[in-house]
Every structure is written in C-alpha cells, then in structure tokens.
Design a protein around this motif. Structure first.
Motif, mmCIF file in Angstrom:
data_model
loop_
_atom_site.group_PDB
_atom_site.id
_atom_site.type_symbol
_atom_site.label_atom_id
_atom_site.label_comp_id
_atom_site.label_asym_id
_atom_site.label_seq_id
_atom_site.Cartn_x
_atom_site.Cartn_y
_atom_site.Cartn_z
ATOM 1 N N ALA A 29 -16.697 -10.282 0.971
ATOM 2 C CA ALA A 29 -16.823 -9.065 1.757
ATOM 3 C C ALA A 29 -15.680 -8.615 2.047
ATOM 4 O O ALA A 29 -15.465 -7.309 2.417
ATOM 5 N N GLY A 30 -14.371 -8.897 1.893
ATOM 6 C CA GLY A 30 -13.137 -8.294 2.289
ATOM 7 C C GLY A 30 -12.158 -8.050 1.286
ATOM 8 O O GLY A 30 -11.297 -7.176 1.498
ATOM 9 N N HIS A 31 -12.464 -8.363 0.165
ATOM 10 C CA HIS A 31 -11.668 -8.199 -0.978
ATOM 11 C C HIS A 31 -11.782 -7.025 -1.831
ATOM 12 O O HIS A 31 -11.298 -5.909 -1.697
ATOM 13 N N GLU A 32 -13.177 -7.103 -2.556
ATOM 14 C CA GLU A 32 -13.419 -5.997 -3.324
ATOM 15 C C GLU A 32 -13.759 -4.652 -2.721
ATOM 16 O O GLU A 32 -13.503 -3.669 -2.988
ATOM 17 N N THR A 33 -14.440 -4.967 -1.411
ATOM 18 C CA THR A 33 -14.892 -3.633 -0.582
ATOM 19 C C THR A 33 -13.461 -2.988 -0.104
ATOM 20 O O THR A 33 -13.504 -1.741 -0.282
ATOM 21 N N THR A 34 -12.646 -3.477 0.543
ATOM 22 C CA THR A 34 -11.431 -3.081 0.915
ATOM 23 C C THR A 34 -10.590 -2.278 -0.057
ATOM 24 O O THR A 34 -10.118 -1.227 -0.169
ATOM 25 N N ALA A 35 -10.579 -2.852 -1.328
ATOM 26 C CA ALA A 35 -9.694 -2.440 -2.400
ATOM 27 C C ALA A 35 -10.521 -1.080 -2.981
ATOM 28 O O ALA A 35 -9.718 -0.260 -3.209
ATOM 29 N N LEU A 36 -11.892 -1.149 -3.248
ATOM 30 C CA LEU A 36 -12.522 0.184 -3.583
ATOM 31 C C LEU A 36 -12.539 1.230 -2.440
ATOM 32 O O LEU A 36 -12.336 2.375 -2.845
ATOM 33 N N ALA A 37 -12.546 0.884 -1.206
ATOM 34 C CA ALA A 37 -12.271 1.927 -0.208
ATOM 35 C C ALA A 37 -10.930 2.574 -0.313
ATOM 36 O O ALA A 37 -10.905 3.890 -0.203
ATOM 37 N N LEU A 38 -10.044 1.823 -0.435
ATOM 38 C CA LEU A 38 -8.491 2.286 -0.541
ATOM 39 C C LEU A 38 -8.482 3.135 -1.884
ATOM 40 O O LEU A 38 -7.780 4.193 -1.838
ATOM 41 N N SER A 39 -9.253 2.724 -2.959
ATOM 42 C CA SER A 39 -9.036 3.609 -4.096
ATOM 43 C C SER A 39 -9.741 4.826 -4.041
ATOM 44 O O SER A 39 -9.312 5.877 -4.422
ATOM 45 N N TRP A 40 -11.046 5.038 -3.295
ATOM 46 C CA TRP A 40 -11.504 6.441 -3.068
ATOM 47 C C TRP A 40 -10.708 7.168 -2.223
ATOM 48 O O TRP A 40 -10.514 8.410 -2.280
ATOM 49 N N ALA A 41 -10.234 6.413 -1.194
ATOM 50 C CA ALA A 41 -9.193 7.306 -0.139
ATOM 51 C C ALA A 41 -7.997 7.828 -0.876
ATOM 52 O O ALA A 41 -7.760 8.943 -0.616
ATOM 53 N N LEU A 42 -7.499 7.052 -1.735
ATOM 54 C CA LEU A 42 -6.241 7.522 -2.590
ATOM 55 C C LEU A 42 -6.569 8.983 -3.534
ATOM 56 O O LEU A 42 -5.832 9.871 -3.733
ATOM 57 N N TYR A 43 -8.054 8.749 -3.959
ATOM 58 C CA TYR A 43 -8.425 9.912 -4.952
ATOM 59 C C TYR A 43 -8.504 11.232 -4.024
ATOM 60 O O TYR A 43 -8.036 12.119 -4.236
ATOM 61 N N TRP A 44 -9.241 10.873 -2.742
ATOM 62 C CA TRP A 44 -9.619 12.100 -2.013
ATOM 63 C C TRP A 44 -8.310 12.687 -1.452
ATOM 64 O O TRP A 44 -8.103 14.030 -1.459
ATOM 65 N N ILE A 45 -7.254 12.004 -0.950
ATOM 66 C CA ILE A 45 -6.126 12.324 -0.578
ATOM 67 C C ILE A 45 -5.494 13.149 -1.266
ATOM 68 O O ILE A 45 -4.744 14.270 -1.091
ATOM 69 N N HIS A 46 -5.490 12.774 -2.493
ATOM 70 C CA HIS A 46 -4.480 13.572 -3.654
ATOM 71 C C HIS A 46 -5.563 14.530 -4.504
ATOM 72 O O HIS A 46 -4.982 15.390 -5.204
ATOM 73 N N TYR A 47 -6.602 14.568 -4.319
ATOM 74 C CA TYR A 47 -7.596 15.366 -4.981
ATOM 75 C C TYR A 47 -7.765 16.843 -4.020
ATOM 76 O O TYR A 47 -7.519 17.821 -4.618
ATOM 77 N N LEU A 48 -7.453 16.647 -2.906
ATOM 78 C CA LEU A 48 -7.448 17.710 -1.861
ATOM 79 C C LEU A 48 -6.132 18.053 -1.154
ATOM 80 O O LEU A 48 -5.954 17.244 -0.337
ATOM 81 N N PRO A 49 -5.413 18.904 -1.758
ATOM 82 C CA PRO A 49 -3.934 19.024 -1.152
ATOM 83 C C PRO A 49 -3.871 19.325 0.469
ATOM 84 O O PRO A 49 -3.042 18.670 1.005
#
Length: 460
Positions: free
Chosen positions: A273-293
């Motif tokens: 519950a805590g490994h893959e889910t958190t890692a994917l949420a972090l990946s999405w967050a890094l995408y949005w943060i850098h996709y939208l200046p």
C-alpha cells in the motif's frame, strides 16, 4: 435474481440501471485495458449510480455522488463485509492482512495498526526521509538525466525498509530489497496484471511458467520475512522506532499480540500500500510541477521561506501550497481508481433506489474527482482549488473513507511532502520531454506513461 434494465430518463423500477449486456469477461477486459475510458463511458451512460457485473466480482453498485458516498462511508460495519471483495489482493499480501478482516476483528486490528502512523512517532521519520531522498538522488543527479518513477520507487522502498521493517543494511537487507523489487515488478507487466483479475489463470505450471515464477518469489519473500520476525522475537528487543518493533510489542484488549503469519501479512500489506502508490504519486507530482512553470515558481517561492535542512519536518508538511500540489496530484489521477468494495449483508435504500443484499458498493474515486460542480475544469491541474475551499471526505477521497480508509494516509502524504520539498530545494530540474503524459496500468495502480523523464538544468 437481479433484474437489470437499460437506462431511461425516468426509472421504471426501484432498482438501479445495469450497464450493457456485454459478457462480464469482455467488460472486465475493457476495464483492465482502458479503465479510464470504461469508467467515463459508463458514467456518461448510466449516471451517478448503476449496477455493473464484471467477471471475478459479485454484482457491484458504482457510486460517485457525494451524498450517496457519505451514506456508504457512515454505514455501520455490521451492515457490510469487505474482506471477500478484496480477494483480488490475496496473492500479494496473504490472507491475514487487515484488508481481509471484518467486524470486531477488523476494528481490533485497526486499533493495533493505527498508532505508528500518527503523532510524534511519524514526525520522527522526517529526517530519515530527507536523508534517504538525498542519498538516492545523488546518482541520477550526477548522470544529468533520469526517469522519475524508478528513482521515486527506490526512495519509497528504502523509506519503508527503514521505517516499517526497521531492517539494518546487510546481507538480509539486500536479499529482502531485491526480492521485494522482483515480487512487485511481476504485476507491472501488463500481461501479468491479468492474473490478478482472472483467478483461473493462477496456475503453477512449474518454475518457468509466469505464475510459477511469482509463487516462488513469494515463497522466498515469506521465508526472509519470517526469519526477520523470528530473529526479532528471539532478541526480545522491541524498542526501535520502526513499525515492525511497535507491532511486535502491540497487544489488544485481551493482551493478545499478532501471530507470525499475521505480522508478516500486515507488513506486506503496508509495503504494497505504501511503496508503489507513494512512488507513483511522487512521479505524477514531479511531472505537473515541471510541466506547469507557474506551479513550480509558486512552490519554490513558498519553499524559500523555510530552511529545509533545519526546520522541523512537520512544518514543511504544513506548507499550504505544497499541500495543495499534493492534494491536486492525488485528485487528478488517483493511484487507485476505487475504494475498497463493501458487500451488503442486507438491502438498503440509496438515492431512491433499493440495493439488494449481496451487492458490492464501490466508489470510483476517479469519477468522483471529475465532477465539474466540485472541481471546475476537472481535467486541469489547479492546486489553487484546494486553497480556495475545503472538500468533504465524501468529495475528495484519494485514500478511501469510513472504517476502510487507508491507515497509512497521513504517513503517505507526509512522506510525499518531505521528498518533494527536499528535491525541489536541492536540485534544479526540468522535463526532458515537454509533452502531455497519460496514465498507464501498473498492476492494479496507475503510473505516468514513460515514468516522467527529467533532466538537470544546465546539464544536457
């Protein structure tokens, strides 16, 4: 026998409409291969509440209306069971984990598991999360280009091995780490993911067959975890701050602790519950943060107001815009599309419909988060919406709700905020490919396609 009808402008029966008459196996394939399309199509045709029948599941009532969700989340636990509805996860986390328990057994186990995920105990992990983030990021930063998903998975895995398992680095640590990676990666191959949804495929045809390989990896992992549990019990040292130590010493009202099997399965459930889910949420967050200046600029401005290396991690977790970015990340593409299903033990009325006994109540988180009256322009990433209003737990539910809400929700959000703050405060990154990214299936969760390719600025 349930009677299903095609939808009409005014219901002709007091039963909810049923989805199309396609065979359950075909609909299951559609839902597995193109889940977002499936959910959006069904919601457009049948509305906020409808009955669906997919192979391997009992009839399911899909609910995305907040008022109805509130009624489901506040149901007395005696009126439903969830354990049987979660059978899809049994191959991953054993049979003794809390997600398969109901009634008093579920309540007692939840009381045992909750304390490590709140208060001072959780905040004590903040510095460890920062240190692990910097350690893992050192190599990809030196290379100049990297894919976010596997790096975030490594961070999340190390955090879990330290905070949940409390395993010291050494031979067993490396064995458990490598076995866990192989174990979890098995279902990340799209073809292998179908084994979870079609139990008839779960046949051990020897070490070279797909399911046979998985069963042997699971056996190795069980053995390694059993050895760790036995060693801890023999040492009688449960003073560590890791969650395994706390669970080894935990006792219920009758003074009973967990058996080795229960402890092993709970640890595996926490890992899953805590490994893959958190890692994917972090990946999405890094995408949005850098996709939208504009998002990145606002976040960096907020982070500049605190000394990340010295401030109490709990202060970082309270930063409003950072919190809003994490909330919006989990809203737009929730890692899990559904809450845990609740199978009714007696009929109930919902939104004017009579729901029969034996039907599962399932809430598609994604569709609830796509309601335009709650989230204007729902497909746009707008963290500000979480600064402008507070959403109820029936409108925003990335971790489920009610008595089945994820017990690690607070820890996952805390880890997510500390990791993001550490990365953004120490490194200047940019997307290697400035293009839209859509979700793809990884087992029963959903990842950004391609894993989010990043580059270090001024390091081409």
């Amino acid at each position: 026998m349930l009677q299903f009808n095609e939808p009409s402008t005014t219901p002709t029966t007091n039963h909810p409409p049923k989805t199309s008459s396609l065979p359950g196996a075909l609909k299951m394939l559609w839902a597995v291969i193109k889940p977002f399309h499936y959910l959006e199509t069904m919601h457009k045709r049948y509305g906020d509440l409808y009955l669906d029948v997919l192979s391997a599941f009992p009839p399911i009532c899909m609910i995305s209306n907040p008022e109805a969700i509130e009624k489901v989340f506040t149901l007395s636990p005696e009126l439903f069971v969830s354990g049987p509805a979660n059978a899809i996860l049994r191959p991953l986390v054993g049979t003794s984990a809390i997600i398969f328990q109901d009634g008093d057994r579920h309540t007692k186990k939840r009381k045992l598991l909750m304390p490590p995920f709140h208060g001072e105990r959780m905040r004590a992990y903040g510095q460890l999360i920062r240190e692990i983030t910097l350690q893992v990021m050192a190599e990809p930063i030196q290379k100049g280009r990297f894919i976010a998903r596997p790096v975030m998975q490594e961070i999340s895995l190390r955090v879990i091995l330290k905070t949940v398992f409390g395993i010291r680095e050494g031979e067993r640590y490396e064995k458990i780490r490598s076995t866990l990676i192989e174990y979890l990666d098995f279902f990340n191959v799209p073809l292998n993911a179908t084994f979870l949804f079609f139990s008839s495929l779960q046949q051990d045809l020897g070490p070279w067959s797909p399911w046979g390989r998985f069963v042997r990896r699971r056996s190795t992992l069980y053995q390694l975890l059993n050895e760790e549990i036995q060693e801890r019990r023999e040492q009688q040292d449960f003073t560590g701050e890791d969650i395994m130590s706390l669970l080894l010493s935990a006792r219920d009202e009758e003074g009973q602790g967990m058996s080795d099997e229960e402890l092993r399965d709970e640890l595996l459930a926490l890992l899953f519950a805590g490994h893959e889910t958190t890692a994917l949420a972090l990946s999405w967050a890094l995408y949005w943060i850098h996709y939208l200046p504009e998002v990145r600029d606002k976040l960096l401005k907020e982070l500049s107001t605190v000394n990340i290396t010295e401030v109490d991690p709990s202060e970082i977790a309270r930063l409003p815009y950072l919190s809003a970015v994490c909330s919006e990340t989990l809203r737009l593409y929730p890692v899990a599309l559904f809450t845990f299903s609740r199978v009714l033990q007696e009929p109930m009325e919902l939104m004017g419909y009579q729901i029969p006994q034996g039907v599962g109540l399932s809430i598609p988180i994604y569709m609830t988060h796509q309601r335009p009256e709650l989230y204007p322009e729902p497909k746009q990433f707008k963290p500000e919406r979480f600064l402008e209003r507070q959403f109820s737990p029936y409108e925003y539910l990335p971790f489920g709700g009610g008595s089945r809400r994820c017990i690690g929700a607070a820890f996952a959000l805390f880890e997510m905020k500390i990791v993001l703050a550490t990365i953004l405060s120490n490194y200047s990154l940019a997307l290697a490919e400035q293009k839209p990214i859509l979700p793809v299936r990884r087992g029963i969760v959903f990842a950004p396609a391609g894993g989010v390719r990043l580059k270090v600025k001024n390091n081409e």
